[in-house]
Write a protein that holds these residues in place. Structure first.
Motif: not given
Length: 478
Positions: A116-134
């Motif tokens: 389990a993690g934070t939103l920051e952890d979840d965005q860090n694990r995303r493949d590309f910057t354009i797919n990490a926006m929330a």
């Protein structure tokens, strides 16, 4: 209550109402929730999408059930407890729910260890910057774009970048290399040079990915508006020689006695782009990709003439089932269609010459059947000359072939035709069992009709059967 602040992305009324319901459900459960990933990206790009991804700092399955409950009418929830994911379908929307997570990887697998993690952890694990926006669905900052890696600028600059170090990103999950190239092909974006070098350095890691997942990405590249972009990137990254070596065999120009042939790899890329401008059919695009796949095996230099590829259509046709099997593509009617088009792709070209007989037209109609239009589309896509006058002449010749095909079909009704005298009739007439003689008589009737020796009628075919049977000393049984 949810803040009246508008979303930072354009949404339809239905989508806005759904996001408000998700936000209220998350508020009731006391879990922060966010819209993230592809939906945000595609809305900012003005692309159509119906898939929402919701990440919450908490139990994603519980949130999915709460949302389904708020929608009423006993909306079903599909969930996978092992992965902590759930899906709700409502009208034309498909909403995925998952708890925010942190991932760590082992060298031998792309399957991460998840905590389990934070939103920051979840965005860090995303493949590309354009797919990490929330987009926040919290009351305090509802509708706000949360973009820690400046993905919005990458959208503006048409750039594929990784949130963290690209070498680690691609080593952790090598499928992301295929995805980077797929997004570049679909969106007509450029891959960041540092990221592309990391793909080249980690290309060999693709071997730990299942063939099914590789082929899924490959098919998405094939369905791009301009598939050559992704296919060329796969080649330049060193991935294509690992996942599809037969294509790499087409690369290059060989010179001998001052004569060279065209680069069949880049010719093929042009052909698939040409056909893609006229059809979204994946299998016609595969036929374009494989139409010259037999050329490396048949390449030969003939003194006084130059380079030849005699029989590459037949050799290519034989290669198709093996390629489909290796790539885990469907071994069904789709494969048979591609095989047929590869085998027949030279035939209409020969019909552009003068004094082509009705017999040759009938045979092509018979062999191609209902796929004659697909075959003609492939043949027209195969014209890649930069000489506009030559292209115009070729296309005009193909129009004449189309006219002849239509005329002969209307006269003889040969497409998808079966001889009017069947094998069963032959066996019954002469008291024969299934075997070679029955096949020979049936083929003789077929050839006579295709050659125009007899008309395509039962009476003419039966009379011809009696004649040919007499030559074999066969008499009808009484």
């Amino acid at each position: 209550m949810i803040s009246s602040k508008p979303l930072d992305i354009p949404c339809s009324l239905q989508e806005r109402k759904m996001l408000e319901k998700i936000a209220l459900a998350a508020q009731d459960l006391g879990v922060p929730a966010f819209l993230i990933g592809g939906f945000v990206r595609d809305k900012l790009l003005g692309r159509r999408t119906k898939d929402m991804d919701i990440v919450c700092v908490g139990d994603g399955i519980a949130l999915a059930h709460k949302v389904a409950e708020s929608l009423g009418n006993k909306i079903p929830v599909s969930f996978f407890k092992t992965y902590g994911t759930a899906q709700v379908k409502y009208n034309d929307l498909e909403i995925e729910f998952v708890g925010a997570r942190k991932e760590s990887y082992r060298q031998e697998s792309r399957n991460p260890e998840v905590t389990a993690g934070t939103l920051e952890d979840d965005q860090n694990r995303r493949d590309f910057t354009i797919n990490a926006m929330a987009i926040s669905l919290r009351d305090a900052d509802y509708g706000t774009l949360i973009d820690p890696f400046d993905g919005i600028s990458d959208l503006d600059n048409k750039l594929i970048r990784t949130p963290l170090a690209p070498a680690q990103t691609f080593s952790d999950d090598p499928l992301r290399m295929m995805r980077a190239i797929r997004f570049a092909s679909q969106l007509q974006f450029t891959i960041d040079p540092v990221a592309f070098n990391a793909i080249k350095e980690n290309a060999d890691r693709i071997k730990i990915i299942s063939q099914e997942r590789i082929t899924d990405e490959l098919n998405k590249i094939m369905l791009s508006a301009k598939p050559s972009v992704g296919l060329d990137l796969l080649y330049k990254a060193g991935l294509l020689k690992i996942i599809f070596p037969q294509m790499v065999d087409l690369v290059g120009v060989e010179m001998y006695e001052g004569k060279g042939h065209k680069d069949n790899f880049y010719h093929t890329l042009q052909v698939i782009d040409n056909i893609s401008a006229h059809t979204k059919d994946l299998w016609l695009r595969w036929a374009a990709l494989l139409h010259d796949i037999g050329k490396p095996a048949t390449k030969k230099f003939e003194p006084g003439h130059g380079w030849t590829f005699h029989g590459h259509d037949a050799v290519g046709g034989k290669m198709v089932p093996r390629i489909f099997s290796r790539l885990k593509l469907p071994m069904n009617e789709k494969m048979k269609l591609v095989k047929k088009l590869v085998e027949l792709h030279l035939r209409p070209i020969s019909l552009t010459k003068e004094n082509i007989t009705d017999s040759a037209i009938r045979r092509l109609l018979f062999d191609a059947g209902d796929d004659i239009e697909a075959l003609m589309l492939l043949c027209e896509a195969d014209i890649t000359s930069k000489n506009k006058a030559k292209v115009k002449r070729y296309l005009e010749n193909f129009e004449l072939v189309r006219k002849r095909l239509k005329e002969v079909e209307e006269k003889d009704k040969i497409r998808n035709w079966q001889p009017p005298v069947t094998g069963e009739i032959i066996m019954e007439t002469f008291g024969l069992n299934p075997g070679r003689v029955v096949g020979e008589l049936k083929n003789a009737i077929r050839e006579a009709i295709l050659d125009g020796i007899i008309p395509n009628t039962y009476d003419a075919a039966y009379a011809y059967l009696l004649e040919k049977a007499g030559e074999l000393n066969l008499s009808p049984v009484k």
